[in-house]
Each structure stands twice: as C-alpha cells, then as structure tokens.
Design an enzyme around this catalytic site. Structure first.
Site, PDB file in Angstrom:
ATOM      1  N   GLU A  66       0.854  -1.201   0.000  1.00 42.74           N
ATOM      2  CA  GLU A  66       0.000   0.000   0.000  1.00 42.74           C
ATOM      3  C   GLU A  66       0.884   1.244   0.000  1.00 42.74           C
ATOM      4  O   GLU A  66       1.771   1.377   0.842  1.00 42.74           O
ATOM      5  CB  GLU A  66      -0.917  -0.031   1.226  1.00 42.74           C
ATOM      6  CG  GLU A  66      -1.666   1.258   1.522  1.00 42.74           C
ATOM      7  CD  GLU A  66      -2.515   1.760   0.368  1.00 42.74           C
ATOM      8  OE1 GLU A  66      -3.346   1.009  -0.143  1.00 42.74           O
ATOM      9  OE2 GLU A  66      -2.325   2.935  -0.042  1.00 42.74           O
ATOM     10  N   GLY A 133     -10.192   3.959  -0.520  1.00 44.56           N
ATOM     11  CA  GLY A 133     -11.291   4.929  -0.562  1.00 44.56           C
ATOM     12  C   GLY A 133     -12.196   4.877   0.654  1.00 44.56           C
ATOM     13  O   GLY A 133     -12.885   5.854   0.954  1.00 44.56           O
ATOM     14  N   MET A 140     -21.718   5.697   1.801  1.00 44.21           N
ATOM     15  CA  MET A 140     -23.027   5.295   1.263  1.00 44.21           C
ATOM     16  C   MET A 140     -22.925   3.923   0.610  1.00 44.21           C
ATOM     17  O   MET A 140     -22.170   3.746  -0.354  1.00 44.21           O
ATOM     18  CB  MET A 140     -23.533   6.319   0.245  1.00 44.21           C
ATOM     19  CG  MET A 140     -23.930   7.636   0.904  1.00 44.21           C
ATOM     20  SD  MET A 140     -24.428   8.852  -0.299  1.00 44.21           S
ATOM     21  CE  MET A 140     -26.041   8.275  -0.755  1.00 44.21           C
ATOM     22  N   VAL A 268       4.139   0.620  -5.632  1.00 41.44           N
ATOM     23  CA  VAL A 268       4.570  -0.260  -6.720  1.00 41.44           C
ATOM     24  C   VAL A 268       4.848   0.606  -7.951  1.00 41.44           C
ATOM     25  O   VAL A 268       3.963   1.304  -8.446  1.00 41.44           O
ATOM     26  CB  VAL A 268       3.493  -1.333  -7.012  1.00 41.44           C
ATOM     27  CG1 VAL A 268       3.868  -2.150  -8.237  1.00 41.44           C
ATOM     28  CG2 VAL A 268       3.312  -2.215  -5.776  1.00 41.44           C
ATOM     29  N   GLU A 377     -27.484  11.975  -4.620  1.00 39.87           N
ATOM     30  CA  GLU A 377     -27.244  11.908  -3.180  1.00 39.87           C
ATOM     31  C   GLU A 377     -27.487  13.288  -2.574  1.00 39.87           C
ATOM     32  O   GLU A 377     -26.997  14.292  -3.095  1.00 39.87           O
ATOM     33  CB  GLU A 377     -25.788  11.465  -2.994  1.00 39.87           C
ATOM     34  CG  GLU A 377     -25.177  11.747  -1.669  1.00 39.87           C
ATOM     35  CD  GLU A 377     -23.656  11.487  -1.679  1.00 39.87           C
ATOM     36  OE1 GLU A 377     -23.168  10.713  -2.540  1.00 39.87           O
ATOM     37  OE2 GLU A 377     -22.962  12.085  -0.853  1.00 39.87           O
ATOM     38  N   HIS A 460     -16.045   8.822  -8.406  1.00 34.96           N
ATOM     39  CA  HIS A 460     -16.335   7.416  -8.710  1.00 34.96           C
ATOM     40  C   HIS A 460     -15.656   6.967 -10.013  1.00 34.96           C
ATOM     41  O   HIS A 460     -16.354   6.599 -10.964  1.00 34.96           O
ATOM     42  CB  HIS A 460     -17.849   7.201  -8.855  1.00 34.96           C
ATOM     43  CG  HIS A 460     -18.655   7.579  -7.652  1.00 34.96           C
ATOM     44  ND1 HIS A 460     -20.015   7.799  -7.691  1.00 34.96           N
ATOM     45  CD2 HIS A 460     -18.292   7.751  -6.350  1.00 34.96           C
ATOM     46  CE1 HIS A 460     -20.459   8.094  -6.475  1.00 34.96           C
ATOM     47  NE2 HIS A 460     -19.428   8.091  -5.640  1.00 34.96           N
ATOM     48  N   GLY A 488     -12.280  -1.185  -8.860  1.00 37.53           N
ATOM     49  CA  GLY A 488     -13.215  -0.394  -9.657  1.00 37.53           C
ATOM     50  C   GLY A 488     -12.940  -0.447 -11.155  1.00 37.53           C
ATOM     51  O   GLY A 488     -13.822  -0.110 -11.960  1.00 37.53           O
ATOM     52  N   ASN A 498     -23.742   4.950  -6.035  1.00 45.26           N
ATOM     53  CA  ASN A 498     -22.387   4.995  -5.471  1.00 45.26           C
ATOM     54  C   ASN A 498     -21.791   3.581  -5.558  1.00 45.26           C
ATOM     55  O   ASN A 498     -22.480   2.601  -5.251  1.00 45.26           O
ATOM     56  CB  ASN A 498     -22.459   5.463  -4.019  1.00 45.26           C
ATOM     57  CG  ASN A 498     -23.350   6.680  -3.875  1.00 45.26           C
ATOM     58  OD1 ASN A 498     -24.523   6.635  -4.216  1.00 45.26           O
ATOM     59  ND2 ASN A 498     -22.815   7.758  -3.383  1.00 45.26           N
TER      60      ASN A 498
HETATM   61  P1  FAE Z   1      -9.491   2.118  -3.833  1.00 44.60           P
HETATM   62  O1  FAE Z   1     -10.443   2.085  -2.693  1.00 44.60           O
HETATM   63  O2  FAE Z   1      -9.270   3.416  -4.539  1.00 44.60           O
HETATM   64  O3  FAE Z   1      -8.087   1.570  -3.291  1.00 44.60           O
HETATM   65  C1  FAE Z   1      -6.926   1.520  -4.072  1.00 44.60           C
HETATM   66  C2  FAE Z   1      -5.729   1.515  -3.138  1.00 44.60           C
HETATM   67  O4  FAE Z   1      -4.548   1.250  -3.893  1.00 44.60           O
HETATM   68  C3  FAE Z   1      -5.491   2.832  -2.408  1.00 44.60           C
HETATM   69  O5  FAE Z   1      -5.352   2.595  -1.034  1.00 44.60           O
HETATM   70  C4  FAE Z   1      -4.200   3.374  -3.037  1.00 44.60           C
HETATM   71  O6  FAE Z   1      -3.421   4.146  -2.143  1.00 44.60           O
HETATM   72  C5  FAE Z   1      -3.499   2.083  -3.448  1.00 44.60           C
HETATM   73  N1  FAE Z   1      -2.551   2.266  -4.542  1.00 44.60           N
HETATM   74  C6  FAE Z   1      -2.759   2.922  -5.717  1.00 44.60           C
HETATM   75  N2  FAE Z   1      -1.652   2.840  -6.510  1.00 44.60           N
HETATM   76  C7  FAE Z   1      -0.733   2.121  -5.807  1.00 44.60           C
HETATM   77  C8  FAE Z   1       0.597   1.729  -6.079  1.00 44.60           C
HETATM   78  N3  FAE Z   1       1.211   2.033  -7.244  1.00 44.60           N
HETATM   79  N4  FAE Z   1       1.272   1.023  -5.132  1.00 44.60           N
HETATM   80  C9  FAE Z   1       0.678   0.709  -3.951  1.00 44.60           C
HETATM   81  N5  FAE Z   1      -0.594   1.070  -3.642  1.00 44.60           N
HETATM   82  C10 FAE Z   1      -1.293   1.757  -4.570  1.00 44.60           C
HETATM   83  O7  FAE Z   1      -9.855   1.045  -4.923  1.00 44.60           O
HETATM   84  N6  FAE Z   1     -18.391   5.229  -3.036  1.00 44.60           N
HETATM   85  C11 FAE Z   1     -19.534   4.752  -2.481  1.00 44.60           C
HETATM   86  O8  FAE Z   1     -19.995   3.667  -2.836  1.00 44.60           O
HETATM   87  N7  FAE Z   1     -20.185   5.476  -1.504  1.00 44.60           N
HETATM   88  C12 FAE Z   1     -19.753   6.710  -1.092  1.00 44.60           C
HETATM   89  O9  FAE Z   1     -20.363   7.324  -0.224  1.00 44.60           O
HETATM   90  C13 FAE Z   1     -18.562   7.233  -1.690  1.00 44.60           C
HETATM   91  N8  FAE Z   1     -18.094   8.456  -1.360  1.00 44.60           N
HETATM   92  C14 FAE Z   1     -16.878   8.879  -1.844  1.00 44.60           C
HETATM   93  C15 FAE Z   1     -16.334  10.077  -1.381  1.00 44.60           C
HETATM   94  C16 FAE Z   1     -15.052  10.453  -1.784  1.00 44.60           C
HETATM   95  C17 FAE Z   1     -14.463  11.740  -1.278  1.00 44.60           C
HETATM   96  C18 FAE Z   1     -14.310   9.622  -2.665  1.00 44.60           C
HETATM   97  C19 FAE Z   1     -12.918  10.005  -3.107  1.00 44.60           C
HETATM   98  C20 FAE Z   1     -14.852   8.447  -3.142  1.00 44.60           C
HETATM   99  C21 FAE Z   1     -16.128   8.053  -2.745  1.00 44.60           C
HETATM  100  N9  FAE Z   1     -16.685   6.852  -3.157  1.00 44.60           N
HETATM  101  C22 FAE Z   1     -17.875   6.408  -2.650  1.00 44.60           C
HETATM  102  C23 FAE Z   1     -15.989   5.997  -4.146  1.00 44.60           C
HETATM  103  C24 FAE Z   1     -15.312   4.771  -3.511  1.00 44.60           C
HETATM  104  O10 FAE Z   1     -14.548   5.156  -2.387  1.00 44.60           O
HETATM  105  C25 FAE Z   1     -14.425   4.097  -4.573  1.00 44.60           C
HETATM  106  O11 FAE Z   1     -15.278   3.691  -5.632  1.00 44.60           O
HETATM  107  C26 FAE Z   1     -13.688   2.885  -4.039  1.00 44.60           C
HETATM  108  O12 FAE Z   1     -12.834   3.239  -2.981  1.00 44.60           O
HETATM  109  C27 FAE Z   1     -12.859   2.230  -5.137  1.00 44.60           C
HETATM  110  O13 FAE Z   1     -12.400   0.988  -4.644  1.00 44.60           O
HETATM  111  P2  FAE Z   1     -11.183   0.245  -5.329  1.00 44.60           P
HETATM  112  O14 FAE Z   1     -11.119  -1.134  -4.757  1.00 44.60           O
HETATM  113  O15 FAE Z   1     -11.286   0.383  -6.802  1.00 44.60           O
END
Ligand code: FAE
Length: 520
Positions: A66, A133, A140, A268, A377, A460, A488, A498
């Site tokens: 991470e 994230g 939500m 990475v 939302e 998103h 994602g 969401n």
């Molecule tokens: P994600 O959660 O983005 O995790 C990827 C991880 O990989 C992160 O910890 C990075 O630091 C790590 N990473 C990236 N590149 C590297 C690398 N090169 N080497 C090592 N580590 C790395 O992935 N969604 C909802 O359903 N409900 C909500 O209420 C909502 N609100 C949101 C509010 C905000 C402010 C934001 C930014 C997003 C929100 N989302 C919401 C979207 C949701 O958090 C997002 O779709 C997911 O977190 C995506 O999940 P992933 O598994 O794709």
C-alpha cells in the site's frame, strides 16, 4: 552497454547454450528461483481487501503493498485531520487543501489521506492509506438497481449476485440504515428533511440509503455521550470514530487470520512477468514522498487492485515498457466517471440548518426518467453555519467513455475523453435543479461551483480493466496466467449508484471462482 561487455555476454551465452548447470543458471539469474511470495496484492481498497480476506481464510499467505499510510483510529480521536481547518494529514503530497471547493488552507506536503489526480478537464479523487477509498468516502452503501446491473453485465448471473454476493458484501461491510425516528427528530438531518420535502414538492421520489457509518454510535454522538465524528463534520479527511471503514471490517478479519501482512508507504512502480510469476519494483517512501529505499518482490499470483487510476497506470506502463507486453488492447478502455456531477442550490428557504451530520442518508431517485435519469445523493454541507444551501452529488447516465494512455515521453498516465464528455450529465443535472427551483425557489449553486455545475469532479472512477474485455468475467487478466485485476477497474464506467458495494460484491464473486479454480 560497452562493446567489451557485449562481447563478454555473448561468449557467456554461447557457453551456456551447450552447457547446462552452473553457467546456465547464473545467466538466468533469479528466474530460476521460486517466487518469494505466493500472493501479492497491490493496494488495500475494496477489491484488494475482499481478495486478501477470502484467500487468507482458505489458508493462503498474502502480502499487501500500500502506497499510503496506516491510519489507526484510537480513543484519542486525533488520527485524522479535522475538516476545519484541515492540516497536512488531509491531503496526499499537496501543499494546500484539495476539497471540491473552499481551498484556502496551506500546509507542508505529507502522505495524507485524500488524493486529487488532475487530468485534462477532470479532477479524480481517491483515498490513500490502509483501507483505500473507505477512509475518505461518505460511506453510502448502495446496491445497484437490478435492471441496470443486468444491462451493464448481461453475462453475469444476476440471481446469484442479488441472492448471494450483494448480501455478503453489505453484511461484511456492516452497512446499516438510520433509524426513522432519529432521522425525523434530529436537528443534524434537517438538511435532508428540507431537501426531501422540496424534492417531493417538485414531484421527485426520495429513498433512504444505507451507510457503513454506525448509526447507533451517531445517536450517542447526538446525546453528547461520545466523541462527535459525523456530527463534528468529519468525512473526506477521515473519521476519527464511528465509521466502519475497511480497516475495521474486511482487513481486520484478514489480519486476524495471521496470514496477511500489509506494508505501508510501499508504492509499486513497475511490474513485469518473470519466470513462472511476477516481479515488482517498489519505491519505499517517507511521509514527504521522497523515495528512501527501493525493493524488489516476486510472487506467483499477482492481484493489481490499485483503484481505477492506479491499476491503469501500473498496467499501461508495464505494457509500454515491456514488463507485460501481451496485455490486451482493451486495458485502459471503457473508463467512465459514473456520471458524477456535483451541484447544489443556494437561497434555499427554510434554511437547511447550521448543524449537519457529515454522513448522507438519502437520495433523490429519478433513475427511470427516460430523458434525464439521475440518482442524486443529498449531501451535507457541514460548515457549522446556516448556508441556505443544499448540495447534491448527482449520478447520471453518461454513455460516453474515456481511455487511459501511458505517455512514454512524459512517463505519465493521460486520460483521453471524448469532446463534451459530460454534456448528457450536465443536461440531467440542470433539469433536476431547475425542477427543484421551480417548485421551491432558490438558484443553482453559483456560490459553490462554476455556473453551479461541478462536472469536472469525479469521486467514482470506474473502468480501465473491464470484465469480459481486458480480463475474463472473473478478473483474470488476458494474456497472462495468475494475474488479476479486482477493483473499480472491472466496471465499464457506470453503476447508476455509489459504487463500492458493487465493487465489493463483484470482488467476492471473482475471488470465489479464482480460489476454486486457480489455487486448486
Ligand atoms: P481504492 O479504494 O481506490 O483503493 C486503491 C488503493 O490502492 C489505495 O489505497 C491506493 O493508495 C493504493 N494504490 C494505488 N496505486 C498504488 C501503487 N502504485 N502502489 C501501492 N498502492 C497503490 O480502490 N463510493 C460509495 O460507494 N459510496 C460513497 O459514499 C462514496 N463516497 C466517496 C467520497 C469520496 C471523497 C471519494 C474520493 C470516493 C467516494 N466513493 C464512494 C468511491 C469509492 O470510495 C471508490 O469507488 C472505491 O474506494 C474504489 O475501490 P477500489 O477497490 O477500486
């Protein structure tokens, strides 16, 4: 390479061709060694956490890498930055705050929890740290409408998804609903009740949405018996209490198995196929972002789960620079912003209240509108003042898709978007706000966004390694064995709500199949 080095290598190679044993293995170097780790997972977000837990529960040892930090919430409630004023912990290597609006705060660069990545015409937000994230999002937890899910993924058995994987995801994520009595009486949800009444007056339906924030804890916040996190305005820079982010659900359970190790501040940088597995070049960074060490890891099974942007960046760089040359042409494609548009209304009367919970619990649901579908939302504006405003994160049906490209010259990821990428989303959002204002008064939120429309903000990001395109229907990346993308990136640009419940449920489905077939 010098000429004499070239000749030496040539001679060695000629020798090796006819001589098995020592020289041949010396030439092959580490390729002869078995991979050091059975499984490496890049990232610790939703897809990554599901994969780690389910593999570890079956006895598989997992290493997670991470780039962000660990953010352990303690009884001191001082892990994350406050919303007002935000400090260096709020933002990933920026010298000032990066919220969607009101960025007047500066501080030193630090490996903070919220990142904003700038592309041409679009700012994409993501969480950084153990839990991805889930650390910064609004919590939500929305299950997509079945008809729309079937439209996006006609090849997936939706009966199985809705009977098995969505309930499993919601249960493990600890999604819960606000108690109706608390919603009705609480001053903290006046903003939602006003928005709800005005939506109904304009002919819209509203719906309660589940959340992973613990509403029992929130009721204690309201009673004044515990630390106020949601009611203290905390959200996009992390919650110092109350929120069941992944570090407290999937990752806590994964770690409890004793088989999952997480290395933080490990970014990475490069991935390559090597021998019968994969080699990863990793930059170890300090909290200023400086590289303090480089490491090489090898593994047999590699899961790239770095979020839509992070995964595209790793894969497209590896394709362009020769580490993974056989990746499909579809890597980087079918990317979308889930139709995200931030908007709002100013001069909303009666006021929406100075006390607002940071956790959204309601949405305007007009998804079945044939001309302007929207799921909006009802978002809080927890600034501690009566702002006479309502805020919405509109999820619209944007049919246009972008493509990620790795630009070798600048060594950077680029996002190519079609012209007028957001036009349908903007039309749907304007239609929503116009109707709300026609029924209730008020103006589009010029005070918050340029022309009242924040269509350059994406919370998103979805797509780039889509199921059935760049991978099979279970996240097995085409062109390689034992290489997976489960995050994602799997979703072709839109879920209509969401997205993290959809990502989690799909990840559950993928890892069940992958473990059964590929780890036999
Ligand atoms: P994600 O959660 O983005 O995790 C990827 C991880 O990989 C992160 O910890 C990075 O630091 C790590 N990473 C990236 N590149 C590297 C690398 N090169 N080497 C090592 N580590 C790395 O992935 N969604 C909802 O359903 N409900 C909500 O209420 C909502 N609100 C949101 C509010 C905000 C402010 C934001 C930014 C997003 C929100 N989302 C919401 C979207 C949701 O958090 C997002 O779709 C997911 O977190 C995506 O999940 P992933 O598994 O794709």
């Amino acid at each position: 390479m010098q000429r004499k080095d070239f000749l030496k290598l040539g001679a060695l190679a000629a020798l090796a061709a006819g001589a098995p044993g020592t020289i041949a293995s010396a030439l092959a170097g580490r390729k002869q060694l078995p991979p050091e780790h059975p499984v490496i997972i890049v990232g610790t977000g939703y897809g990554a956490s599901v994969a780690a837990l389910r593999l570890a529960q079956k006895g598989v040892r997992v290493l997670m890498l991470e780039m962000g930090m660990e953010w352990p919430v303690t009884s001191r409630h001082d892990t994350f930055s406050k919303m007002m004023p935000p400090d260096h912990r709020s933002s990933w290597l920026k010298d000032g705050s990066i919220a969607p609006f009101g960025n007047i705060f500066s501080f030193k660069k630090y490996t903070g929890v919220l990142d904003r990545m700038e592309f041409d015409g679009l700012k994409i937000y993501a969480g950084r740290g153990v839990g991805g994230g889930s650390l910064v999002n609004g919590g939500m937890a929305v299950t997509p409408k079945r008809a729309y899910f079937e439209e996006i993924f006609p090849e997936i058995d939706s009966a199985e998804m809705y009977a098995r994987y969505f309930p499993l995801a919601n249960q493990t994520l600890k999604a819960n609903l606000i108690a109706p009595a608390f919603f009705e009486r609480s001053e903290w949800y006046r903003f939602s009740r006003v928005a709800q009444q005005q939506a109904h007056k304009s002919g819209y339906k509203t719906t309660f949405v589940p959340n992973v924030y613990d509403f029992n804890y929130m009721e204690q916040e309201d009673a004044g018996t515990v630390y106020r996190s949601a009611l203290g305005g905390e959200v996009i820079y992390g919650n110092n209490a109350g929120k069941n982010s992944l570090d407290k659900t999937y990752l806590a359970a994964a770690r409890k198995t004793g088989l999952v190790e997480i290395l933080t501040l490990h970014e990475v940088a490069d991935v390559a196929a090597e021998g019968n597995g994969y080699k990863l070049d990793v930059n170890c960074i300090d909290t200023s972002g400086a590289v303090v060490q480089t490491k090489v890891f090898t593994c047999k099974y590699l899961f790239v789960c770095a979020g839509s942007v992070g995964t595209a960046s790793i894969l497209l760089k590896a394709k362009a620079t020769g580490g993974l040359p056989d990746l499909s042409e579809d890597v980087g494609k079918y990317w979308g912003n889930n139709g995200n548009v931030m908007t709002g209304r100013n001069f909303v009367r009666p006021g929406t209240g100075a006390s607002q919970s940071s956790i959204p619990v309601m949405a305007i649901d007009d998804w079945n509108n044939p001309a302007h579908p929207v799921f909006a939302e009802i978002a809080p504006l927890p600034i501690g003042l009566e702002a006479w405003s309502t805020l919405y994160l509109a999820i619209t049906r944007n049919p246009d898709r972008g493509t990620f490209i790795y630009d070798k010259a600048s060594k950077a990821l680029q996002l190519r978007l079609p012209e007028n990428f957001t036009r349908q989303s903007v039309a749907a959002t304007r239609n929503l706000i116009d109707k709300l204002n026609d029924g209730n008064g008020g103006t589009i939120a010029h005070l918050l966004f340029h022309n009242g429309i924040g269509d350059d903000i994406c919370y998103h990001p979805l797509g780039g390694c889509v199921l059935g395109r760049a991978s099979d229907m279970y996240g097995r990346v085409k062109g390689y064995r034992n290489l997976y993308v489960i995050d994602g990136s799997m979703i072709p640009g839109s879920t209509g709500v969401n997205p993290f419940v959809t990502i989690t449920a799909l990840a559950e489905r993928c890892i069940a199949e992958i473990h059964k077939k590929d780890f036999a």
